[in-house]
Write an enzyme that holds these catalytic residues in place. Sequence first.
Site, PDB file in Angstrom:
ATOM      1  N   GLY A  98      77.902  65.242  -0.084  1.00 40.00           N
ATOM      2  CA  GLY A  98      78.657  66.130  -0.951  1.00 40.00           C
ATOM      3  C   GLY A  98      79.309  65.446  -2.146  1.00 40.00           C
ATOM      4  O   GLY A  98      78.651  64.778  -2.933  1.00 40.00           O
ATOM      5  N   GLY A 123      79.051  68.348   5.003  1.00 39.30           N
ATOM      6  CA  GLY A 123      79.406  69.028   6.249  1.00 39.30           C
ATOM      7  C   GLY A 123      78.518  68.594   7.408  1.00 39.30           C
ATOM      8  O   GLY A 123      78.991  68.380   8.521  1.00 39.30           O
TER       9      GLY A 123
HETATM   10  C1  3PG Z   1      76.362  71.675   1.208  1.00 37.55           C
HETATM   11  O1  3PG Z   1      76.428  71.626  -0.016  1.00 37.55           O
HETATM   12  O2  3PG Z   1      77.293  71.308   1.949  1.00 37.55           O
HETATM   13  C2  3PG Z   1      75.089  72.143   1.835  1.00 37.55           C
HETATM   14  O3  3PG Z   1      74.122  72.399   0.873  1.00 37.55           O
HETATM   15  C3  3PG Z   1      75.365  73.342   2.688  1.00 37.55           C
HETATM   16  O4  3PG Z   1      75.901  74.355   1.897  1.00 37.55           O
HETATM   17  P1  3PG Z   1      76.954  75.371   2.534  1.00 37.55           P
HETATM   18  O5  3PG Z   1      78.176  74.552   2.859  1.00 37.55           O
HETATM   19  O6  3PG Z   1      77.196  76.405   1.480  1.00 37.55           O
HETATM   20  O7  3PG Z   1      76.312  75.946   3.767  1.00 37.55           O
HETATM   21 MG    MG Z   2      79.391  72.383   2.197  1.00 36.61          MG
END
Ligand code: 3PG
Ligand code: MG
Length: 406
Positions: A355, A379
């Site tokens: 991220g 995540g």
């Molecule tokens: C992220 O950016 O953490 C992943 O692509 C998952 O996306 P999300 O948190 O919207 O499910």
């Molecule tokens: Mg996310």
Amino acid sequence: MKTLDDLLGEGVSGRRVLVRADLNVPFDKNNAGVITDDGRARAVLPTLVALRDAGARVIVMSHLGRPKGAPDPKFTLAPVATRLGELLGTPVVFASDTVGPSATAAVAALNDGDVLLLENLRFNAGETSKDEAERGAFADELAAYADVYVDDAFGAVHRKHASVYDVPARLPHYAGWLVLRELEVLRRVSDAPEQPYVVVLGGSKVSDKLAVIQALLPKVDKLLVGGGMCFTFLKAQGHEVGKSLLEEEMISTCASLLAEAGDRLVLPVDVVAATAFAADADHDTVDISGIPADRLGLDIGPKSVALFAEAIAGAKTVFWNGPMGVFELAPFAAGTRGVAEAITKIDGFSVVGGGDSAAAVRTLGLDESAFGHISTGGGASLEYLEGKKLPGVEALDRHSEQRRAT
Ligand code: 3PG
Ligand code: MG
């Protein structure tokens, strides 16, 4: 778990391969359609190139952002198709829907070695639905496009979504190289991390990181906490934090964690406090005992960077998730940069957990190769380290277990 190598061994020429990728890339807020960090697209290239070069008919699917189950032009994957084509060096066909007439026609028109990207999965309510039947119906439509399924969307393996969890139940399924590499690295830092093990956590909310803090505390030598989440800890220690980010309801939890961790949990000793959340806001470095009531902390200060760097310097394993400050705004980037640079210098193995921290490494122009591994999953990597079952990984595993049973 069957892998892409198994699939390539079976032969894919002429077969339709549905690849779940995580092409959820960040965009420039001021310039529509301009991708600020294409790291996630680059990370999936080896898998796509291998399939294309082996003559597969490659159908790529991904989510982008969090649209609400219906088409929303703000979240179109069209610019990503263009970028993917540039990275692949061959054009990527783009379908303007996910399972509608455009996608159906584009799938039918694929030749061996062609690559197609479907429009955002989350334009369809079935993708994220909690209702198994609704998800299943959407998964049926996706699965009908292909002969086999490859999951290389590590950043989404923690989501129980149709494209991640239900499609692999309907097609022969294989783990892509990115997913395999990510799992191997996370296994290494969670099962038997070489000591000393230092974890650096940042980002805005303690509540998002609580489970991982609880899971990691018994394993780490030092847990360094910066970013917006440090202010709830500082408050729990009795400091006034002015207008800084604060999760009132987490203060007592933070106090318990501090008591449990003792000197293993390290907090900043100074912060950069500003009059507003803006690049041109008046700002100063202040000691944590002197945060003015009308200011908010937007980065850790230089003394904190030195303190954190010292703890990092002796580490054999470092896991880092979450920026130390608002690195997107130049006056508040030094903390994240300083900590990241310290991590690049260790004589050991470092993992950047997805991220924002992965984006920080690249937008601050740091040398990516100086890190042991830069994850594409924020995540997902946190949930792995929390010890949670990841639906996408479970779905990939299921096949092999069933096969073994028969
Ligand atoms: C992220 O950016 O953490 C992943 O692509 C998952 O996306 P999300 O948190 O919207 O499910
Ligand atoms: Mg996310």
